[in-house]
Design an enzyme around this catalytic site. Structure first.
Site, PDB file in Angstrom:
ATOM      1  N   ASP A  93       0.824  -1.215   0.000  1.00  0.00           N
ATOM      2  CA  ASP A  93       0.000   0.000   0.000  1.00  0.00           C
ATOM      3  C   ASP A  93       0.858   1.265   0.000  1.00  0.00           C
ATOM      4  OD1 ASP A  93      -2.354   1.393  -0.008  1.00  0.00           O
ATOM      5  OD2 ASP A  93      -2.732   1.189   2.135  1.00  0.00           O
ATOM      6  N   ASN A  98     -10.948  -2.903  -6.061  1.00  0.00           N
ATOM      7  CA  ASN A  98     -10.232  -1.874  -6.827  1.00  0.00           C
ATOM      8  C   ASN A  98     -10.947  -1.473  -8.123  1.00  0.00           C
ATOM      9  OD1 ASN A  98      -6.890  -3.016  -5.841  1.00  0.00           O
ATOM     10  ND2 ASN A  98      -8.111  -1.352  -5.016  1.00  0.00           N
TER      11      ASN A  98
END
Ligand code: FPP
Length: 234
Positions: free
Chosen positions: A12, A60
């Site tokens: 991330d 996503n």
């Protein structure tokens, strides 16, 4: 304690890394590939048997189309560019996640890479792509219900066999970079007893030293799996 046999990573912070430098988010993802290459190499050197990275989640798809397209192309390009090297280094590649919903050219690339690296045994790298932990558990249930009529046959071993890949061990160390402290639907079944390690570094800034640090922390952890400490331990 020894080196973890299976390390899973939530990579991330690519977007924030780029924005802090006044760059488009895509540059952060590109820089993230470099980190992935470094950490894969380091994992093999250190004797980690299995490395799983979270590259694209079932959530996503909520991102803007341009970023999704960019991630799809980057994923395909990265796989194509690495097939020969993976073969040379005896690394098996698996892509875990739902194939439905992925463009045909991506599915073709995944199949080719998996086929070519199938017999490699030094290390396995799993790229979680269009992956969600809950989606995986749902997919396991659907297959089991269609294959079995007797619920008494359902146990942990059977569920392990029906996961997207039945070959890798439970996650021993789960690393998340980028400062957030959550699992974000990653390997929910496989991480039941994983040791969690959170780094504030954005993924493009994470490197071999940081990875070694995470492994050192893991080695000092006292893993009890619901039991009591071993003799001599607190
Ligand atoms: C999280 O950063 C990262 C992603 C959603 C994608 C990670 C993808 C790569 C590193 C490239 C593909 C990888 C491989 C191995 C082919 P973010 O965009 O959520 O960052 P932010 O939280 O700062 O916005």
């Amino acid at each position: 304690m020894k080196i973890p046999s299976h390390v899973a990573i939530i990579m991330d912070g690519n977007g924030r890394w780029a924005l802090e430098r006044g760059l488009p988010r895509s540059k952060g993802h590109q820089a993230g590939i470099k980190t992935f290459e470094k950490i894969l190499k380091k994992s093999v050197e250190m004797g980690v048997r299995c490395l799983t990275v979270y590259a694209f989640s079932t959530e996503n798809w909520k991102r803007p189309a341009a970023e999704i397209n960019f991630l799809m192309n980057l994923f395909q390009e990265t796989i194509m560019n690495h097939i020969d090297e993976l073969c040379e280094k005896k690394i098996r590649l698996k892509v875990i996640g739902r194939r439905e919903g992925l463009p045909a050219n991506i599915i073709k690339t995944i199949n080719k890479a998996e086929e070519k690296t199938r017999d490699n045994r030094k290390c396995q790298v799993n790229i979680a792509f269009n992956y969600g932990g809950r989606a995986e558990i749902i997919d396991v249930c659907r297959k089991i219900v269609s294959d079995y009529k007797n619920e008494q046959l359902i146990d942990e071993e059977l569920i392990n066999k029906y996961l997207y890949d039945d070959n890798f061990p439970d996650v021993e160390l789960l690393i998340r970079t980028g400062g957030e402290k959550r699992l974000s639907n990653f390997l929910l079944w496989q991480s039941a007893y994983a040791e969690l390690y959170f780094s504030d570094k954005y993924w493009p800034d994470f490197d071999e030293k940081e990875f070694e640090k995470a492994i050192e922390v893991f080695k000092k952890r006292n893993r009890r799996f619901g039991g009591l400490p071993e003799e001599g331990e607190k």
